[in-house]
Design a protein around this motif. Structure first.
Motif, short mmCIF file in Angstrom:
data_model
loop_
_atom_site.label_atom_id
_atom_site.label_comp_id
_atom_site.label_asym_id
_atom_site.label_seq_id
_atom_site.Cartn_x
_atom_site.Cartn_y
_atom_site.Cartn_z
N GLU A 1 22.13 23.76 87.58
CA GLU A 1 21.44 23.85 88.87
C GLU A 1 21.68 22.61 89.73
OE1 GLU A 1 16.91 22.72 88.15
OE2 GLU A 1 17.65 24.08 86.59
N ASP A 2 21.24 22.70 90.99
CA ASP A 2 21.49 21.63 91.94
C ASP A 2 20.26 20.79 92.29
OD1 ASP A 2 20.09 23.45 93.49
OD2 ASP A 2 21.60 23.61 95.08
N GLN A 3 19.23 20.83 91.48
CA GLN A 3 18.08 19.96 91.71
C GLN A 3 18.43 18.51 91.40
OE1 GLN A 3 14.00 20.72 90.64
NE2 GLN A 3 14.44 22.86 90.16
N VAL A 4 17.64 17.60 91.99
CA VAL A 4 17.73 16.20 91.58
C VAL A 4 17.09 16.08 90.21
CG1 VAL A 4 17.62 15.38 93.97
CG2 VAL A 4 15.51 15.59 92.64
N ALA A 5 17.46 15.02 89.50
CA ALA A 5 16.86 14.76 88.19
C ALA A 5 15.76 13.72 88.34
CB ALA A 5 17.93 14.27 87.22
N PRO A 6 14.63 13.88 87.64
CA PRO A 6 14.31 15.00 86.75
C PRO A 6 13.96 16.25 87.54
CG PRO A 6 12.44 13.52 86.88
CD PRO A 6 13.55 12.86 87.66
N LYS A 7 14.44 17.39 87.03
CA LYS A 7 14.22 18.66 87.72
C LYS A 7 12.78 19.12 87.54
CE LYS A 7 13.91 22.22 85.94
NZ LYS A 7 14.85 23.25 85.44
N ARG A 8 12.42 20.17 88.28
CA ARG A 8 11.09 20.77 88.20
C ARG A 8 11.22 22.29 88.06
NH1 ARG A 8 6.75 17.65 90.25
NH2 ARG A 8 7.40 15.55 90.87
N CYS A 9 10.17 22.91 87.56
CA CYS A 9 10.12 24.36 87.54
C CYS A 9 10.35 24.87 88.96
CB CYS A 9 8.77 24.83 87.01
SG CYS A 9 8.43 26.59 87.30
N GLY A 10 11.10 25.96 89.09
CA GLY A 10 11.48 26.47 90.39
C GLY A 10 10.34 27.01 91.22
N HIS A 11 9.17 27.22 90.64
CA HIS A 11 8.04 27.78 91.38
C HIS A 11 6.88 26.80 91.42
CE1 HIS A 11 9.49 32.07 91.77
NE2 HIS A 11 10.35 31.55 90.91
N PRO B 1 5.54 22.73 93.09
CA PRO B 1 5.81 21.84 94.23
C PRO B 1 6.72 20.68 93.86
CG PRO B 1 3.44 22.25 93.95
CD PRO B 1 4.11 22.77 92.71
N GLY B 2 7.28 20.06 94.91
CA GLY B 2 8.01 18.81 94.72
C GLY B 2 9.48 18.94 94.42
N LYS B 3 10.05 20.14 94.56
CA LYS B 3 11.47 20.32 94.27
C LYS B 3 12.32 19.63 95.32
CE LYS B 3 11.97 24.73 94.23
NZ LYS B 3 12.70 26.00 94.11
N ALA B 4 13.46 19.12 94.90
CA ALA B 4 14.46 18.57 95.82
C ALA B 4 15.83 18.82 95.22
CB ALA B 4 14.24 17.08 96.05
N VAL B 5 16.83 18.96 96.07
CA VAL B 5 18.19 19.22 95.59
C VAL B 5 19.12 18.07 95.99
CG1 VAL B 5 17.94 21.73 95.60
CG2 VAL B 5 18.73 20.57 97.68
N VAL B 6 20.18 17.95 95.23
CA VAL B 6 21.20 16.94 95.54
C VAL B 6 22.02 17.42 96.73
CG1 VAL B 6 21.30 16.12 93.17
CG2 VAL B 6 22.84 17.95 93.91
N GLY B 7 22.86 16.53 97.27
CA GLY B 7 23.75 16.91 98.36
C GLY B 7 24.76 17.95 97.93
N ARG B 8 25.37 18.58 98.92
CA ARG B 8 26.32 19.66 98.65
C ARG B 8 27.44 19.23 97.71
NH1 ARG B 8 28.20 23.66 103.32
NH2 ARG B 8 26.28 24.84 103.63
N GLU B 9 28.08 18.12 98.00
CA GLU B 9 29.25 17.75 97.20
C GLU B 9 28.89 17.47 95.75
OE1 GLU B 9 32.36 18.16 98.01
OE2 GLU B 9 31.54 18.98 99.88
N GLU B 10 27.74 16.84 95.53
CA GLU B 10 27.32 16.61 94.14
C GLU B 10 27.03 17.94 93.46
OE1 GLU B 10 24.06 14.12 91.45
OE2 GLU B 10 24.19 13.75 93.62
N ALA B 11 26.38 18.84 94.18
CA ALA B 11 26.11 20.17 93.62
C ALA B 11 27.41 20.89 93.27
CB ALA B 11 25.30 20.99 94.61
N PHE B 12 28.39 20.81 94.16
CA PHE B 12 29.66 21.48 93.91
C PHE B 12 30.40 20.84 92.74
CE2 PHE B 12 29.72 22.48 98.73
CZ PHE B 12 28.77 23.48 98.53
N ASP B 13 30.31 19.52 92.62
CA ASP B 13 30.96 18.83 91.50
C ASP B 13 30.38 19.29 90.16
OD1 ASP B 13 32.90 17.40 92.81
OD2 ASP B 13 31.76 15.53 92.90
N ARG B 14 29.09 19.54 90.13
CA ARG B 14 28.49 20.02 88.88
C ARG B 14 29.11 21.34 88.46
NH1 ARG B 14 21.98 18.87 89.89
NH2 ARG B 14 22.13 16.59 89.92
N ILE B 15 29.27 22.25 89.41
CA ILE B 15 29.84 23.55 89.06
C ILE B 15 31.33 23.42 88.76
CG2 ILE B 15 30.14 25.93 89.81
CD1 ILE B 15 27.21 25.00 89.24
#
Length: 290
Positions: free
Chosen positions: A112-122, A124-138
């Motif tokens: 997934e593309d959340q920042v670490a430490p991740k949170r349950c998807g449902h 509060p407090g979720k945040a995601v990394v930038g696009r390029e970091e998310a794409f690099d993970r995949i």
């Protein structure tokens, strides 16, 4: 015998919705298989609660999650999708995570593309990394698969929460272009959003149905008509089990009706595998035959 990944690919090739109750340990996985379901997912929320008694907030380590996945895959024959969270570090960690889950027998791993430490998807407090970091993970996950890891990649985005549905769909579309096998846009809030996800994105899509969560809890028929290939139920079994245990503990404390709705001891032994063990072990009891 086909590998777990090959079995999952065959399931996804079918034009139907696969209902997927989620497990959290070997016993819950075995019960799912005994009930006749085709696949299961190791819920990070439920596994964290079960294994360490803590919320799903990135507290479990890679080795703990991998160990739990291995225990599960050794106990069942249906495909298991493992929760790889954010990959436990940078792109190189993602590669190691994917390869490790493949060796453990998982049919697919979610990244997934959340920042670490991740949170349950449902929650509060979720945040995601930038696009390029998310794409690099995949990219890294797909590279690990292409270099020999026999496993599918389930690519998840939580961008809907902070950045809106369009950004989430754009990320998921890119995940597919990079080679992801299954797409998961977490926490759409309306039926219209779910329809847009399935209309705009190619390939297999997964819906995550959390009772009381943000995504509409639709019927299986409606989910299939919208276009989902998998409907995951991450907390249904754990919530059911916890409610039953709390009720039983309250009644045991009062000494009134101490055995409400308990599974018969004979069935309990059978489902856990005592009878299978006895049947196999009887082959080696040579002293009884002499």
């Amino acid at each position: 015998m086909p590998s777990p990944a090959e079995t999952l690919r065959a399931l996804l090739a079918q034009d139907m919705l696969h209902v997927m109750p989620c497990c959290y340990d070997a016993l819950s996985a075995r019960l799912i298989e005994q009930a006749g379901f085709d696949l299961t997912f190791m819920s990070g929320f439920a596994t964290s609660a079960s294994r360490i008694g803590q919320p799903d907030l990135g507290l479990m380590s890679y080795s703990e999650v991998l160990d739990q996945a291995r225990n599960i895959t050794e106990s069942l024959a249906i495909p298991l999708i493992a929760d790889g969270d954010t990959g436990y570090g940078n792109a190189m960690n993602v590669r190691r995570t994917v390869a490790g889950f493949a060796r453990a027998g998982a049919a697919a791993v979610m990244i997934e593309d959340q920042v670490a430490p991740k949170r349950c998807g449902h929650t509060p407090g979720k945040a995601v990394v930038g696009r390029e970091e998310a794409f690099d993970r995949i990219r890294a996950a797909v590279d690990a698969r292409q270099e020999g890891a026999d496993i599918l990649i389930l690519a998840r985005t939580d961008a809907r929460h902070e950045h809106g549905l369009s950004e989430a769909i754009d990320r998921a579309r890119k995940f597919k272009e990079l080679g992801a096998d299954i797409l998961f846009v977490e926490a759409p809030k309306t039926v219209a959003e779910m329809q847009e996800i399935c209309r705009e994105l190619p390939g297999a899509k997964m819906a995550n149905i959390v009772e009381g969560g943000e995504t509409p809890d639709l019927s299986h028929k409606d989910l299939q008509e919208i276009g989902y290939a998998i409907a995951a139920y991450p907390l249904t079994l754990m919530a059911s089990a916890m409610k039953a245990m709390v009720k039983t503990l309250e009644q045991l404390k009062t000494d009134n009706d101490r055995t409400p709705d308990l599974m018969d001891f004979k069935e309990l032994r059978q489902r856990i595998g005592f009878e299978d063990y006895y049947d196999v072990s009887a082959r080696y009891e040579t002293s009884k035959r002499s």
